[in-house]
Design a protein around this motif. Structure first.
Motif, PDB file in Angstrom:
ATOM      1  N   SER A   1      33.345 -25.555 -11.649  1.00 43.37           N
ATOM      2  CA  SER A   1      33.937 -24.288 -12.056  1.00 43.37           C
ATOM      3  C   SER A   1      34.263 -24.268 -13.537  1.00 43.37           C
ATOM      4  O   SER A   1      34.380 -23.215 -14.137  1.00 43.37           O
ATOM      5  CB  SER A   1      35.217 -24.027 -11.252  1.00 43.37           C
TER       6      SER A   1
ATOM      7  N   ARG B   1      31.496 -24.292 -18.898  1.00 45.14           N
ATOM      8  CA  ARG B   1      31.664 -23.214 -19.860  1.00 45.14           C
ATOM      9  C   ARG B   1      31.250 -23.695 -21.236  1.00 45.14           C
ATOM     10  O   ARG B   1      31.578 -24.789 -21.638  1.00 45.14           O
ATOM     11  CB  ARG B   1      33.135 -22.794 -19.908  1.00 45.14           C
TER      12      ARG B   1
ATOM     13  N   THR C   1      40.544 -19.454 -20.128  1.00 42.43           N
ATOM     14  CA  THR C   1      40.402 -18.167 -19.471  1.00 42.43           C
ATOM     15  C   THR C   1      41.383 -17.196 -20.073  1.00 42.43           C
ATOM     16  O   THR C   1      42.379 -17.573 -20.673  1.00 42.43           O
ATOM     17  CB  THR C   1      40.701 -18.254 -17.955  1.00 42.43           C
TER      18      THR C   1
ATOM     19  N   ARG D   1      43.310 -15.361 -18.392  1.00 43.30           N
ATOM     20  CA  ARG D   1      44.563 -15.440 -17.640  1.00 43.30           C
ATOM     21  C   ARG D   1      45.498 -16.478 -18.236  1.00 43.30           C
ATOM     22  O   ARG D   1      46.707 -16.335 -18.202  1.00 43.30           O
ATOM     23  CB  ARG D   1      44.269 -15.796 -16.183  1.00 43.30           C
TER      24      ARG D   1
ATOM     25  N   ASN E   1      34.471 -11.137 -22.232  1.00 38.89           N
ATOM     26  CA  ASN E   1      35.766 -11.680 -22.628  1.00 38.89           C
ATOM     27  C   ASN E   1      35.588 -12.454 -23.925  1.00 38.89           C
ATOM     28  O   ASN E   1      35.161 -13.617 -23.907  1.00 38.89           O
ATOM     29  CB  ASN E   1      36.333 -12.593 -21.544  1.00 38.89           C
TER      30      ASN E   1
ATOM     31  N   HIS F   1      36.384 -16.083 -24.420  1.00 38.47           N
ATOM     32  CA  HIS F   1      35.471 -17.138 -23.978  1.00 38.47           C
ATOM     33  C   HIS F   1      34.748 -17.739 -25.170  1.00 38.47           C
ATOM     34  O   HIS F   1      34.208 -18.830 -25.086  1.00 38.47           O
ATOM     35  CB  HIS F   1      34.428 -16.588 -23.001  1.00 38.47           C
TER      36      HIS F   1
ATOM     37  N   GLU G   1      29.276 -18.942 -19.032  1.00 41.27           N
ATOM     38  CA  GLU G   1      30.056 -18.719 -17.822  1.00 41.27           C
ATOM     39  C   GLU G   1      29.778 -17.339 -17.258  1.00 41.27           C
ATOM     40  O   GLU G   1      29.530 -17.185 -16.051  1.00 41.27           O
ATOM     41  CB  GLU G   1      31.544 -18.880 -18.125  1.00 41.27           C
ATOM     42  N   CYS G   2      29.805 -16.331 -18.096  1.00 45.65           N
ATOM     43  CA  CYS G   2      29.565 -14.973 -17.633  1.00 45.65           C
ATOM     44  C   CYS G   2      28.101 -14.774 -17.242  1.00 45.65           C
ATOM     45  O   CYS G   2      27.796 -14.021 -16.319  1.00 45.65           O
ATOM     46  CB  CYS G   2      29.980 -13.974 -18.706  1.00 45.65           C
TER      47      CYS G   2
ATOM     48  N   ARG H   1      28.029 -12.329  -9.191  1.00 47.78           N
ATOM     49  CA  ARG H   1      29.486 -12.328  -9.176  1.00 47.78           C
ATOM     50  C   ARG H   1      29.990 -11.515 -10.364  1.00 47.78           C
ATOM     51  O   ARG H   1      29.318 -11.388 -11.378  1.00 47.78           O
ATOM     52  CB  ARG H   1      30.048 -13.753  -9.274  1.00 47.78           C
TER      53      ARG H   1
ATOM     54  N   PRO I   1      31.861 -11.034 -13.630  1.00 40.98           N
ATOM     55  CA  PRO I   1      32.358 -11.932 -14.677  1.00 40.98           C
ATOM     56  C   PRO I   1      33.817 -11.645 -14.981  1.00 40.98           C
ATOM     57  O   PRO I   1      34.316 -10.542 -14.732  1.00 40.98           O
ATOM     58  CB  PRO I   1      31.462 -11.585 -15.874  1.00 40.98           C
ATOM     59  N   GLU I   2      34.495 -12.647 -15.499  1.00 42.33           N
ATOM     60  CA  GLU I   2      35.884 -12.458 -15.898  1.00 42.33           C
ATOM     61  C   GLU I   2      35.920 -11.623 -17.170  1.00 42.33           C
ATOM     62  O   GLU I   2      35.217 -11.922 -18.141  1.00 42.33           O
ATOM     63  CB  GLU I   2      36.545 -13.815 -16.157  1.00 42.33           C
TER      64      GLU I   2
ATOM     65  N   THR J   1      41.103  -7.533 -20.302  1.00 38.09           N
ATOM     66  CA  THR J   1      41.625  -6.237 -19.882  1.00 38.09           C
ATOM     67  C   THR J   1      42.443  -5.569 -20.976  1.00 38.09           C
ATOM     68  O   THR J   1      42.918  -6.219 -21.909  1.00 38.09           O
ATOM     69  CB  THR J   1      42.486  -6.378 -18.619  1.00 38.09           C
TER      70      THR J   1
END
Length: 418
Positions: free
Chosen positions: A233, A236, A247, A249, A331, A334, A359-360, A368, A370-371, A374
């Motif tokens: 995971s 990256r 990330t 987050r 993002n 990243h 990663e994206c 999936r 991507p992150e 926001t």
């Protein structure tokens, strides 16, 4: 931005404008090079850099062997072995180190970088530009899972990582090395004599023994599987040359602000040291530097701070006269993108040409989401930053460089950065 930082930026800008017309009057920059620059300078003469704290583990003789090994591969492999400490020149992050070193190398178009993993002591991490050309990330990760490397020292582990990168089968080697982590190693054992007879206490003791025989290996396998999953995971790339965060987050706004301010100041110093006669992009770099300072002054959150970093990146690319891909569209925290890909936002018929990080890119490939970074929409809801109307956000309009130059977008949106 703090008052002291703003004063320093203003002073630097004044000095820059005064110094540009008279190149001869500009004194040579005598400041000691940064840690990243020192490493990059060393890598120009040898593909292996070893911090003095690692010299016992990788003495000069092993360094020369590693360098010879790398040269024989014919690949653009660089090895940087240095410790990480929170708050150091790389913020204790191997991603940051990789980005900084790559940005300061003369030829950064093709590069494989092997460095210690800041999250897993005694492990290595691989980075690669362009992405996945030699499957370096998986190859380096695989080295740490090989049985033969179980008790290997840093020099041997690095040598094995170089060999696996050169082999070009990183994905296969990684799957092979971790295949047994998901299986069960508990062997079926026939009960011994008398195991089905005897007193109740003996029977209970026997059952307890069997549970231990089964449970202990299972628990160990669970821990190993979790570590392998975490490593997968964490795949990256390093992206932004001066800053990489794991990330969005986990990104702390105050920390991002401090780093963005430091990067803006560093860009100012780099422009001051540049020669106007031999740096065609100097004026663009100066404009990007000034814009980054303005954005930092008015920043209202992570989207603006990421925008300042995008402007700094554009300024550095202008100085180097070597434009690369912008920051990751989804993002920007990243870091610098690894490739461009077509992407169609939900509910729209047109496709965007987005620059994305590894990663994206993997997320899109695996279908999936991507992150994404926001922002706050007009109704107060939290939405992907690119869903904010372009008229309200220069970052939505530019995609942090995927859709338009951040500097061009900033100049078009003035006097407001957002």
């Amino acid at each position: 931005m703090s008052t002291d930082v703003k004063r320093l930026i203003t002073l630097l800008a004044t000095l820059l404008l005064a110094a540009l017309p008279t190149t001869a009057a500009r004194a040579a920059d005598g400041d000691a090079p940064s840690a990243g620059q020192r490493i990059a300078n060393a890598l120009r003469t040898s593909p292996v850099y070893v911090d003095e704290s690692y010299v016992d583990a990788v003495p000069p003789s092993r360094q020369r062997q590693l360098a010879d090994r790398i040269r024989r591969t014919g690949l653009p492999i660089k090895v940087v072995l240095t410790p990480f400490t929170k708050g150091d020149a790389f913020d204790g992050d191997s991603d940051v180190l990789a980005g900084i070193v790559r940005d300061r190398l003369p030829d950064r178009r093709e590069l494989v970088l092997i460095a210690p993993d800041s999250d897993f002591p005694d492990s290595l991490r691989g980075y690669e530009w362009p992405a996945d050309t030699h499957q370096a990330s998986r190859a380096v990760a695989a080295a740490g899972f090989l049985d033969e490397m179980r008790d290997a020292g840093l020099a041997d582990l690095t040598a094995k990582a170089v060999d696996l990168v050169a082999e070009g089968k990183g994905e296969q080697r990684y799957e092979e090395a971790t295949a047994d982590l998901g299986g069960s190693s508990a062997q079926s054992t026939k009960p011994g004599p008398g195991s089905g007879s005897g007193s109740d206490s003996e029977s209970g003791s026997g059952r307890t023994g069997w549970w231990l025989l089964l449970a202990v290996p299972a628990l160990a396998l669970t821990a190993l599987t979790a570590r392998a999953a975490l490593l997968r995971s964490r795949k990256r790339p390093p992206a932004l040359p001066q800053l990489v965060f794991a990330t969005a987050r986990a990104a702390d706004e105050a920390q991002v602000r401090r780093r963005a301010e430091a990067e803006a100041l560093a860009l100012g110093e780099e422009t001051r040291a540049a020669d106007a006669a031999t740096t065609p992009g100097l004026q663009q770099a100066l404009d990007a530097y000034a814009a980054a300072g303005t954005v930092l002054d008015r920043a209202r959150g992570l989207p603006d701070l990421a925008g300042a970093l995008a402007l700094v990146q554009e300024g550095r690319d202008a100085l180097a006269d070597s434009p690369g891909l912008p920051l990751c569209f989804f993002n920007p925290l990243h870091g610098r993108a690894a490739l461009r890909t077509g992407w169609r936002p939900l509910g729209r018929r047109d496709r965007l040409d987005a620059a994305v990080c590894q990663e994206c890119a993997h997320a899109l490939r695996d279908h999936r989401a991507p992150e994404v970074l926001t922002d706050t929409g007009g109704d107060g809801r939290t939405v992907p930053y690119f869903e904010v109307p372009a008229g309200r956000s220069v970052w939505s309009a530019t995609g942090y460089g995927s859709l338009m130059s951040p500097l061009e977008g900033f100049n078009s949106a003035r006097p407001r950065a957002r």
